[in-house]
Design a protein around this motif. Structure first.
Motif, PDB file in Angstrom:
ATOM      1  N   PHE A 110     -55.968  43.327 -88.488  1.00 17.94           N
ATOM      2  CA  PHE A 110     -55.290  44.405 -89.206  1.00 17.94           C
ATOM      3  C   PHE A 110     -54.056  43.891 -89.961  1.00 17.94           C
ATOM      4  CE2 PHE A 110     -57.768  46.875 -86.191  1.00 17.94           C
ATOM      5  CZ  PHE A 110     -58.208  47.920 -86.984  1.00 17.94           C
ATOM      6  N   LEU A 111     -53.406  42.875 -89.434  1.00 16.74           N
ATOM      7  CA  LEU A 111     -52.246  42.310 -90.119  1.00 16.74           C
ATOM      8  C   LEU A 111     -52.648  41.610 -91.411  1.00 16.74           C
ATOM      9  CD1 LEU A 111     -50.271  40.810 -87.083  1.00 16.74           C
ATOM     10  CD2 LEU A 111     -49.637  42.805 -88.458  1.00 16.74           C
ATOM     11  N   THR A 112     -53.875  41.147 -91.461  1.00 16.77           N
ATOM     12  CA  THR A 112     -54.344  40.441 -92.667  1.00 16.77           C
ATOM     13  C   THR A 112     -55.299  41.299 -93.481  1.00 16.77           C
ATOM     14  OG1 THR A 112     -56.134  39.427 -91.363  1.00 16.77           O
ATOM     15  CG2 THR A 112     -54.072  38.186 -91.596  1.00 16.77           C
TER      16      THR A 112
ATOM     17  N   TYR B 183     -39.188  57.980 -95.644  1.00 17.43           N
ATOM     18  CA  TYR B 183     -39.356  56.810 -94.790  1.00 17.43           C
ATOM     19  C   TYR B 183     -39.648  55.553 -95.601  1.00 17.43           C
ATOM     20  CZ  TYR B 183     -39.587  60.125 -90.954  1.00 17.43           C
ATOM     21  OH  TYR B 183     -39.274  61.117 -90.057  1.00 17.43           O
ATOM     22  N   SER B 184     -39.013  54.485 -95.211  1.00 14.40           N
ATOM     23  CA  SER B 184     -39.319  53.177 -95.772  1.00 14.40           C
ATOM     24  C   SER B 184     -40.610  52.676 -95.119  1.00 14.40           C
ATOM     25  CB  SER B 184     -38.184  52.195 -95.498  1.00 14.40           C
ATOM     26  OG  SER B 184     -38.631  50.863 -95.601  1.00 14.40           O
ATOM     27  N   ALA B 185     -41.615  52.397 -95.923  1.00 12.73           N
ATOM     28  CA  ALA B 185     -42.879  51.895 -95.376  1.00 12.73           C
ATOM     29  C   ALA B 185     -42.658  50.571 -94.653  1.00 12.73           C
ATOM     30  CB  ALA B 185     -43.900  51.737 -96.495  1.00 12.73           C
ATOM     31  N   GLN B 186     -41.746  49.762 -95.162  1.00 15.27           N
ATOM     32  CA  GLN B 186     -41.461  48.473 -94.526  1.00 15.27           C
ATOM     33  C   GLN B 186     -40.864  48.663 -93.138  1.00 15.27           C
ATOM     34  OE1 GLN B 186     -42.202  45.266 -95.804  1.00 15.27           O
ATOM     35  NE2 GLN B 186     -41.796  44.834 -93.636  1.00 15.27           N
ATOM     36  N   ALA B 187     -39.960  49.653 -93.011  1.00 13.43           N
ATOM     37  CA  ALA B 187     -39.351  49.926 -91.701  1.00 13.43           C
ATOM     38  C   ALA B 187     -40.408  50.412 -90.713  1.00 13.43           C
ATOM     39  CB  ALA B 187     -38.237  50.961 -91.848  1.00 13.43           C
ATOM     40  N   LEU B 188     -41.306  51.286 -91.173  1.00 16.78           N
ATOM     41  CA  LEU B 188     -42.386  51.761 -90.307  1.00 16.78           C
ATOM     42  C   LEU B 188     -43.316  50.611 -89.943  1.00 16.78           C
ATOM     43  CD1 LEU B 188     -43.392  55.187 -91.915  1.00 16.78           C
ATOM     44  CD2 LEU B 188     -41.893  54.774 -89.966  1.00 16.78           C
ATOM     45  N   TYR B 189     -43.608  49.767 -90.912  1.00 13.95           N
ATOM     46  CA  TYR B 189     -44.476  48.609 -90.670  1.00 13.95           C
ATOM     47  C   TYR B 189     -43.857  47.705 -89.605  1.00 13.95           C
ATOM     48  CZ  TYR B 189     -47.402  44.526 -91.668  1.00 13.95           C
ATOM     49  OH  TYR B 189     -48.273  43.467 -91.552  1.00 13.95           O
ATOM     50  N   ASP B 190     -42.585  47.412 -89.742  1.00 11.89           N
ATOM     51  CA  ASP B 190     -41.906  46.541 -88.776  1.00 11.89           C
ATOM     52  C   ASP B 190     -41.924  47.148 -87.379  1.00 11.89           C
ATOM     53  OD1 ASP B 190     -41.363  44.795 -90.835  1.00 11.89           O
ATOM     54  OD2 ASP B 190     -39.288  45.468 -91.115  1.00 11.89           O
ATOM     55  N   TYR B 191     -41.727  48.473 -87.294  1.00 11.21           N
ATOM     56  CA  TYR B 191     -41.727  49.149 -85.997  1.00 11.21           C
ATOM     57  C   TYR B 191     -43.102  49.017 -85.326  1.00 11.21           C
ATOM     58  CZ  TYR B 191     -41.980  52.861 -82.528  1.00 11.21           C
ATOM     59  OH  TYR B 191     -42.183  53.569 -81.370  1.00 11.21           O
ATOM     60  N   TYR B 192     -44.156  49.360 -86.070  1.00  7.75           N
ATOM     61  CA  TYR B 192     -45.491  49.346 -85.474  1.00  7.75           C
ATOM     62  C   TYR B 192     -45.998  47.921 -85.239  1.00  7.75           C
ATOM     63  CZ  TYR B 192     -46.038  54.372 -85.618  1.00  7.75           C
ATOM     64  OH  TYR B 192     -45.887  55.718 -85.369  1.00  7.75           O
ATOM     65  N   LYS B 193     -45.539  46.983 -86.028  1.00  9.96           N
ATOM     66  CA  LYS B 193     -45.923  45.580 -85.801  1.00  9.96           C
ATOM     67  C   LYS B 193     -45.322  45.072 -84.495  1.00  9.96           C
ATOM     68  CE  LYS B 193     -45.953  41.028 -88.097  1.00  9.96           C
ATOM     69  NZ  LYS B 193     -45.102  40.216 -87.213  1.00  9.96           N
ATOM     70  N   ALA B 194     -44.053  45.357 -84.264  1.00  3.04           N
ATOM     71  CA  ALA B 194     -43.401  44.932 -83.018  1.00  3.04           C
ATOM     72  C   ALA B 194     -44.056  45.605 -81.811  1.00  3.04           C
ATOM     73  CB  ALA B 194     -41.909  45.258 -83.070  1.00  3.04           C
ATOM     74  N   LEU B 195     -44.339  46.894 -81.943  1.00  2.00           N
ATOM     75  CA  LEU B 195     -44.987  47.632 -80.849  1.00  2.00           C
ATOM     76  C   LEU B 195     -46.362  47.049 -80.553  1.00  2.00           C
ATOM     77  CD1 LEU B 195     -45.138  50.100 -78.916  1.00  2.00           C
ATOM     78  CD2 LEU B 195     -46.069  51.399 -80.856  1.00  2.00           C
ATOM     79  N   ALA B 196     -47.162  46.843 -81.594  1.00  5.52           N
ATOM     80  CA  ALA B 196     -48.524  46.338 -81.417  1.00  5.52           C
ATOM     81  C   ALA B 196     -48.526  44.929 -80.829  1.00  5.52           C
ATOM     82  CB  ALA B 196     -49.261  46.354 -82.759  1.00  5.52           C
TER      83      ALA B 196
ATOM     84  N   GLN C  63     -52.221  49.570 -84.886  1.00  5.74           N
ATOM     85  CA  GLN C  63     -53.026  48.618 -85.659  1.00  5.74           C
ATOM     86  C   GLN C  63     -53.463  49.227 -86.992  1.00  5.74           C
ATOM     87  OE1 GLN C  63     -56.092  47.977 -82.771  1.00  5.74           O
ATOM     88  NE2 GLN C  63     -55.140  46.131 -81.940  1.00  5.74           N
ATOM     89  N   HIS C  64     -53.960  50.447 -86.931  1.00 10.80           N
ATOM     90  CA  HIS C  64     -54.473  51.086 -88.142  1.00 10.80           C
ATOM     91  C   HIS C  64     -53.333  51.525 -89.065  1.00 10.80           C
ATOM     92  CE1 HIS C  64     -57.964  51.093 -85.510  1.00 10.80           C
ATOM     93  NE2 HIS C  64     -58.703  51.230 -86.601  1.00 10.80           N
ATOM     94  N   ALA C  65     -52.206  51.912 -88.464  1.00 13.03           N
ATOM     95  CA  ALA C  65     -51.036  52.264 -89.271  1.00 13.03           C
ATOM     96  C   ALA C  65     -50.568  51.064 -90.074  1.00 13.03           C
ATOM     97  CB  ALA C  65     -49.915  52.774 -88.364  1.00 13.03           C
ATOM     98  N   LEU C  66     -50.635  49.878 -89.492  1.00 17.65           N
ATOM     99  CA  LEU C  66     -50.201  48.663 -90.187  1.00 17.65           C
ATOM    100  C   LEU C  66     -51.008  48.424 -91.458  1.00 17.65           C
ATOM    101  CD1 LEU C  66     -49.664  46.323 -87.107  1.00 17.65           C
ATOM    102  CD2 LEU C  66     -47.896  47.153 -88.678  1.00 17.65           C
ATOM    103  N   ALA C  67     -52.313  48.633 -91.368  1.00 18.55           N
ATOM    104  CA  ALA C  67     -53.160  48.447 -92.547  1.00 18.55           C
ATOM    105  C   ALA C  67     -52.772  49.424 -93.651  1.00 18.55           C
ATOM    106  CB  ALA C  67     -54.630  48.625 -92.176  1.00 18.55           C
ATOM    107  N   MET C  68     -52.475  50.661 -93.262  1.00 16.82           N
ATOM    108  CA  MET C  68     -52.128  51.690 -94.244  1.00 16.82           C
ATOM    109  C   MET C  68     -50.753  51.461 -94.863  1.00 16.82           C
ATOM    110  SD  MET C  68     -53.565  55.103 -92.278  1.00 16.82           S
ATOM    111  CE  MET C  68     -52.855  56.225 -93.487  1.00 16.82           C
ATOM    112  N   LEU C  69     -49.813  50.963 -94.074  1.00 23.34           N
ATOM    113  CA  LEU C  69     -48.424  50.836 -94.526  1.00 23.34           C
ATOM    114  C   LEU C  69     -48.152  49.576 -95.335  1.00 23.34           C
ATOM    115  CD1 LEU C  69     -46.779  51.932 -91.171  1.00 23.34           C
ATOM    116  CD2 LEU C  69     -46.554  53.167 -93.342  1.00 23.34           C
TER     117      LEU C  69
END
Length: 354
Positions: free
Chosen positions: A351-353, A315-328, A286-292
């Motif tokens: 956190f997504l908003t 690392y692509s921030a978008q790729a990391l964002y997509d990974y952690y969004k799916a996980l969360a 959740q917190h990683a999403l806000a940062m990325l």
């Protein structure tokens, strides 16, 4: 070589190891030797030792199986093994159970009731049981229910199965902050602030929570508690393995305020997150999403155990964002379904908003 000597040699090695994850791996070796030789006494003691070491990491993967074995032995050989010896570990296992999506609501109800029965059977009050139940309710975002259970905790007399005063105070402070009773929380935290109460990760954990929650409230004392958390950190206790929530709070504080190196802490946290309990993975994600969210490309030192590891460190921030969004989203959905709530998805949406 006599199997007892083999086990003792391993225990001497374990004693000298600096990291709990390494200790757990060697204790597994010792347990295998005990089991191979049908030595139930050594098997019992070693599994208790394993649980007491793994609790200081970000997961309890090995402890579940070990504890199930311990309960079975206690019930099979009640004259030789008293379940009183593992009631403290039982409290930890309940916490690990509700923090994992693979454990059903009915299973958690069963084990909390079993813990309650074993506490009463061995002559203990229900203070420890109410502590466990209040933590479960807090986990599910049901702070009012948690507060009611905290009151029940305080009505029961203290005994050898009760959480220490430092840990009970830490839980009470966290509950009050979530209920927006900030001044009361600060008053309850006074024994921690004045260094009159402490435990393994308390007050480090408490100060991290205060820094984080006060930051969200724009409270003037947020920075004070951020510094207190850093001062309370004890490197010898290896908090980098077990306190992912606290370090995530401090990471978020650093990111929001520009204090310290939030991305360095992000790197450290991804290492803890690799094998963490489901709720810890969700909290960090959740917190990683806000940062990325508004980043582009990042140069990071990420563990090769992460599925998104890149050998070149870019690392692509978008790729990391997509990974952690799916996980969360997956974890939040599972927890919501089990707890019959929308708390986890609602929190994720914040956190997504962000």
């Amino acid at each position: 070589m006599n199997h007892t000597l083999e086990i003792q040699k391993i225990l001497l090695k374990v004693e000298k190891l600096p990291h709990y994850k390494d200790k757990v791996q060697w204790l597994k070796e010792a347990i295998a030797i005990a089991d191979k030789n049908n030595d139930i006494e050594w098997g019992f003691d070693l599994r208790v030792e394993l649980i007491n070491n793994e609790i200081h990491t970000s997961s309890s993967h090995e402890s579940f199986q070990a504890f199930a074995w311990l309960l079975d032995v206690c019930d099979t050989y009640p004259e030789e093994f008293n379940d009183e010896e593992i009631l403290w570990e039982y409290k930890w296992m309940v916490g690990s159970a509700y923090r994992n999506t693979r454990i059903s609501f009915e299973q958690i109800e069963h084990i909390t009731e079993d813990l309650k029965n074993r506490l009463e059977k061995n002559g203990y009050t229900l203070r420890a049981y109410y502590n466990v139940m209040s933590n479960w309710r807090r986990f599910a975002g049901k702070e009012e229910e948690a507060q009611q259970l905290i009151r029940l905790v305080e009505q029961e007399s203290r005994d050898n199965m009760s959480n220490c005063e430092a840990c009970e105070t830490d839980a009470k402070v966290g509950n009050l902050l979530k209920l927006n009773q900030t001044e009361k929380a600060l008053e309850e935290a006074r024994p921690l602030i004045e260094d009159r109460l402490s435990c393994y990760a308390v007050p480090f954990r408490s100060f991290a929570t205060l820094a984080y929650e006060l930051l969200l409230q724009n409270h003037p004392q947020a920075e004070e508690f951020y510094q207190k958390a850093l001062d309370a950190d004890d490197p010898e206790k290896d908090y980098q393995q077990s306190e992912l929530v606290a370090w995530t709070k401090l990471m978020f504080y650093q990111w929001k305020t520009g204090t310290g190196d939030a991305w360095k802490q992000f790197e450290n946290n991804t290492l803890m997150e690799c094998e963490a309990e489901d709720d810890l993975k969700l909290y960090f994600a959740q917190h990683a999403l806000a940062m990325l969210k508004n980043e582009d490309s990042l140069e990071l030192n990420i563990s090769s155990r992460q599925p998104y590891y890149q050998p070149n460190g870019v690392y692509s921030a978008q790729a990391l964002y997509d990974y952690y969004k799916a996980l969360a989203e997956t974890l939040a959905k599972h927890f919501d379904e089990r707890e019959s709530t929308t708390y986890f998805s609602d929190t994720l949406q914040q956190f997504l908003t962000y």
